[in-house]
Design a protein around this motif. Structure first.
Motif, PDB file in Angstrom:
ATOM      1  N   GLY A  89       0.631  -1.228  -0.168  1.00 60.65           N
ATOM      2  CA  GLY A  89      -0.202   0.195  -0.086  1.00 60.65           C
ATOM      3  C   GLY A  89       0.715   1.376  -0.099  1.00 60.65           C
ATOM      4  O   GLY A  89       0.325   2.386   0.470  1.00 60.65           O
ATOM      5  N   SER A  90       2.163   1.211  -0.394  1.00 59.54           N
ATOM      6  CA  SER A  90       2.853   2.275  -0.430  1.00 59.54           C
ATOM      7  C   SER A  90       2.779   2.972  -1.805  1.00 59.54           C
ATOM      8  O   SER A  90       2.349   2.411  -2.729  1.00 59.54           O
ATOM      9  CB  SER A  90       4.366   1.992  -0.165  1.00 59.54           C
ATOM     10  N   HIS A  91       3.380   4.179  -1.740  1.00 64.50           N
ATOM     11  CA  HIS A  91       3.385   4.978  -3.011  1.00 64.50           C
ATOM     12  C   HIS A  91       4.474   6.126  -2.892  1.00 64.50           C
ATOM     13  O   HIS A  91       5.010   6.654  -1.927  1.00 64.50           O
ATOM     14  CB  HIS A  91       2.006   5.706  -3.223  1.00 64.50           C
ATOM     15  N   ILE A  92       5.106   6.124  -3.871  1.00 66.33           N
ATOM     16  CA  ILE A  92       6.398   7.215  -4.050  1.00 66.33           C
ATOM     17  C   ILE A  92       6.305   7.946  -5.393  1.00 66.33           C
ATOM     18  O   ILE A  92       5.636   7.381  -6.273  1.00 66.33           O
ATOM     19  CB  ILE A  92       7.779   6.482  -4.057  1.00 66.33           C
ATOM     20  N   THR A  93       6.538   9.342  -5.468  1.00 62.86           N
ATOM     21  CA  THR A  93       6.059  10.178  -6.599  1.00 62.86           C
ATOM     22  C   THR A  93       7.419  11.182  -6.716  1.00 62.86           C
ATOM     23  O   THR A  93       8.054  11.336  -5.549  1.00 62.86           O
ATOM     24  CB  THR A  93       4.933  11.045  -6.311  1.00 62.86           C
ATOM     25  N   VAL A  94       7.412  11.432  -7.774  1.00 66.30           N
ATOM     26  CA  VAL A  94       8.744  12.396  -8.125  1.00 66.30           C
ATOM     27  C   VAL A  94       7.977  13.886  -8.875  1.00 66.30           C
ATOM     28  O   VAL A  94       6.911  13.757  -9.688  1.00 66.30           O
ATOM     29  CB  VAL A  94       9.645  12.121  -9.240  1.00 66.30           C
TER      30      VAL A  94
ATOM     31  N   SER B 248       5.949   2.637  -6.420  1.00 64.65           N
ATOM     32  CA  SER B 248       5.589   2.074  -4.944  1.00 64.65           C
ATOM     33  C   SER B 248       6.988   1.396  -4.496  1.00 64.65           C
ATOM     34  O   SER B 248       7.701   0.967  -5.418  1.00 64.65           O
ATOM     35  CB  SER B 248       4.556   1.004  -5.204  1.00 64.65           C
ATOM     36  N   ILE B 249       6.948   1.049  -3.301  1.00 67.71           N
ATOM     37  CA  ILE B 249       7.914   0.241  -2.639  1.00 67.71           C
ATOM     38  C   ILE B 249       7.461  -1.052  -2.466  1.00 67.71           C
ATOM     39  O   ILE B 249       6.439  -1.263  -1.705  1.00 67.71           O
ATOM     40  CB  ILE B 249       8.391   1.018  -1.393  1.00 67.71           C
ATOM     41  N   PRO B 250       8.204  -2.021  -2.676  1.00 70.56           N
ATOM     42  CA  PRO B 250       7.664  -3.444  -2.521  1.00 70.56           C
ATOM     43  C   PRO B 250       7.725  -4.015  -0.998  1.00 70.56           C
ATOM     44  O   PRO B 250       8.314  -3.163  -0.369  1.00 70.56           O
ATOM     45  CB  PRO B 250       8.729  -4.385  -3.218  1.00 70.56           C
ATOM     46  N   LYS B 251       7.155  -5.045  -0.736  1.00 71.10           N
ATOM     47  CA  LYS B 251       7.000  -5.368   0.646  1.00 71.10           C
ATOM     48  C   LYS B 251       8.220  -6.181   0.788  1.00 71.10           C
ATOM     49  O   LYS B 251       8.540  -7.217   0.099  1.00 71.10           O
ATOM     50  CB  LYS B 251       5.731  -6.535   0.670  1.00 71.10           C
TER      51      LYS B 251
ATOM     52  N   ARG C 154       8.470  11.964  -2.845  1.00 75.81           N
ATOM     53  CA  ARG C 154       7.754  11.960  -1.808  1.00 75.81           C
ATOM     54  C   ARG C 154       7.311  10.631  -1.639  1.00 75.81           C
ATOM     55  O   ARG C 154       6.935  10.026  -2.486  1.00 75.81           O
ATOM     56  CB  ARG C 154       6.437  12.763  -1.776  1.00 75.81           C
ATOM     57  N   ALA C 155       7.432   9.845  -0.542  1.00 80.39           N
ATOM     58  CA  ALA C 155       7.226   8.564  -0.326  1.00 80.39           C
ATOM     59  C   ALA C 155       6.263   8.363   1.008  1.00 80.39           C
ATOM     60  O   ALA C 155       6.602   9.138   2.008  1.00 80.39           O
ATOM     61  CB  ALA C 155       8.383   7.828  -0.038  1.00 80.39           C
ATOM     62  N   SER C 156       5.297   7.458   0.874  1.00 79.54           N
ATOM     63  CA  SER C 156       4.553   7.230   2.174  1.00 79.54           C
ATOM     64  C   SER C 156       4.234   5.668   2.059  1.00 79.54           C
ATOM     65  O   SER C 156       3.966   4.984   1.058  1.00 79.54           O
ATOM     66  CB  SER C 156       2.951   7.883   1.664  1.00 79.54           C
TER      67      SER C 156
ATOM     68  N   SER D 195       6.396   8.836   6.257  1.00 83.94           N
ATOM     69  CA  SER D 195       6.481   9.618   5.104  1.00 83.94           C
ATOM     70  C   SER D 195       8.204  10.213   5.101  1.00 83.94           C
ATOM     71  O   SER D 195       8.656  10.578   5.905  1.00 83.94           O
ATOM     72  CB  SER D 195       5.532  10.939   5.119  1.00 83.94           C
ATOM     73  N   VAL D 196       8.393  10.260   3.771  1.00 84.36           N
ATOM     74  CA  VAL D 196      10.044  10.644   3.481  1.00 84.36           C
ATOM     75  C   VAL D 196       9.756  11.809   2.615  1.00 84.36           C
ATOM     76  O   VAL D 196       9.203  11.462   1.312  1.00 84.36           O
ATOM     77  CB  VAL D 196      10.643   9.357   2.962  1.00 84.36           C
ATOM     78  N   ARG D 197      10.461  12.652   2.597  1.00 79.64           N
ATOM     79  CA  ARG D 197      10.816  13.685   1.632  1.00 79.64           C
ATOM     80  C   ARG D 197      11.973  14.072   1.482  1.00 79.64           C
ATOM     81  O   ARG D 197      12.848  14.385   2.019  1.00 79.64           O
ATOM     82  CB  ARG D 197       9.957  15.202   1.958  1.00 79.64           C
ATOM     83  N   CYS D 198      12.266  13.810   0.022  1.00 82.54           N
ATOM     84  CA  CYS D 198      13.842  14.109  -0.421  1.00 82.54           C
ATOM     85  C   CYS D 198      13.878  15.197  -1.616  1.00 82.54           C
ATOM     86  O   CYS D 198      12.996  15.073  -2.389  1.00 82.54           O
ATOM     87  CB  CYS D 198      14.320  12.952  -1.149  1.00 82.54           C
TER      88      CYS D 198
END
Length: 249
Positions: free
Chosen positions: A137-142, A153-156, A200-202, A220-223
């Motif tokens: 259920g993760s998602h990462i965007t640029v 998305s980030i895998p399990k 951004r990653a959640s 949550s991560v912000r780079c």
């Protein structure tokens, strides 16, 4: 023979004349009108009963018991947290962007912009007794200047103690009416040689303390990173990268 003397009764001069009795209460008045005004103003306390304080005392006791229980729970939780901190000595994980590859960045016939990236995402767990389960259920965007370029998305996976994991995350996206955005990217690359991006990653995670698995939470991560170009199929240099991290229960 001398004439007999006639004796007539003489009224008593000293006795007062008899008059009709004067009424004690004047006509048209009441008996209460003749009372002392001070006596009329005095309230009658004979039927006043003292207020009952039993209910208020019960409420005060219940409130005191509730506050005492809450204070005791806070103390117990504080002791448990303190002991856990001393035993496990938790440290925040660390994340960074170590590489970026653009596989596609082009305009189609309908002026839509298609973007495909490969992002090298590095996750570090510095803890000696804490593991991290990365759930689905993760998602990462640029993003570029408030516009989302692509998404992934980030895998399990499970990250053990003192472990460093490098993930290559494929990301893609399509932007309608992207001709203006494409022009802005090309101009900034030619003029400054630096293109600012935001990643951004959640991610939902579960923390493992020894053999205890805590309930799911999110981080949550912000780079913020600056690259020299976004040219497809060419080496891209990351001039600066700064990531911030926080947990959300």
């Amino acid at each position: 023979m001398a004439d007999q003397q006639k004796i007539h009764p003489v009224p008593d001069i000293e006795s007062p004349p008899q008059t009709s009795p004067v009424p004690l209460v004047p006509l048209g008045s009441k008996k209460s009108d003749l009372l002392n005004p001070f006596e009329q103003q005095q309230p009658n306390y004979s039927h006043v009963t003292p207020p009952k304080k039993r209910r208020s005392c019960c409420c005060c006791r219940c409130l005191c018991w509730t506050l005492s229980i809450l204070l005791l729970l806070i103390v117990i939780i504080g002791i448990i947290v303190g002991i856990s901190f001393l035993v496990f000595r938790p440290k925040l994980p660390d994340y960074s962007i170590d590489g970026l590859e653009v596989t596609q960045l082009s305009l189609s016939s309908d002026s839509s912009l298609s973007a495909s990236f490969h992002v090298n995402f590095t996750a570090r767990n510095p803890n000696r007794r804490i593991g991290i389960y990365y759930e689905g259920g993760s998602h990462i965007t640029v993003w570029y200047t408030g516009t989302q370029l692509c998404r992934g998305s980030i895998p399990k996976f499970y990250q053990g103690h003192r472990n460093t994991t490098v993930l290559v995350l494929p990301m893609s996206g399509q932007i309608q009416n992207g001709s203006g955005l494409m022009t802005a990217l090309q101009q900034q690359q030619q003029q400054t040689g630096n293109i600012p991006l935001m990643l951004r990653a959640s991610q939902p995670v579960r923390i493992k303390l020894g053999s205890l698995k805590l309930p799911e939470m999110k981080f949550s991560v912000r780079c913020r990173l600056v690259v020299d170009a976004l040219s497809p199929n060419s080496a891209i240099r990351i001039s600066s990268s700064n990531c911030s991290f926080r947990f959300r229960v």
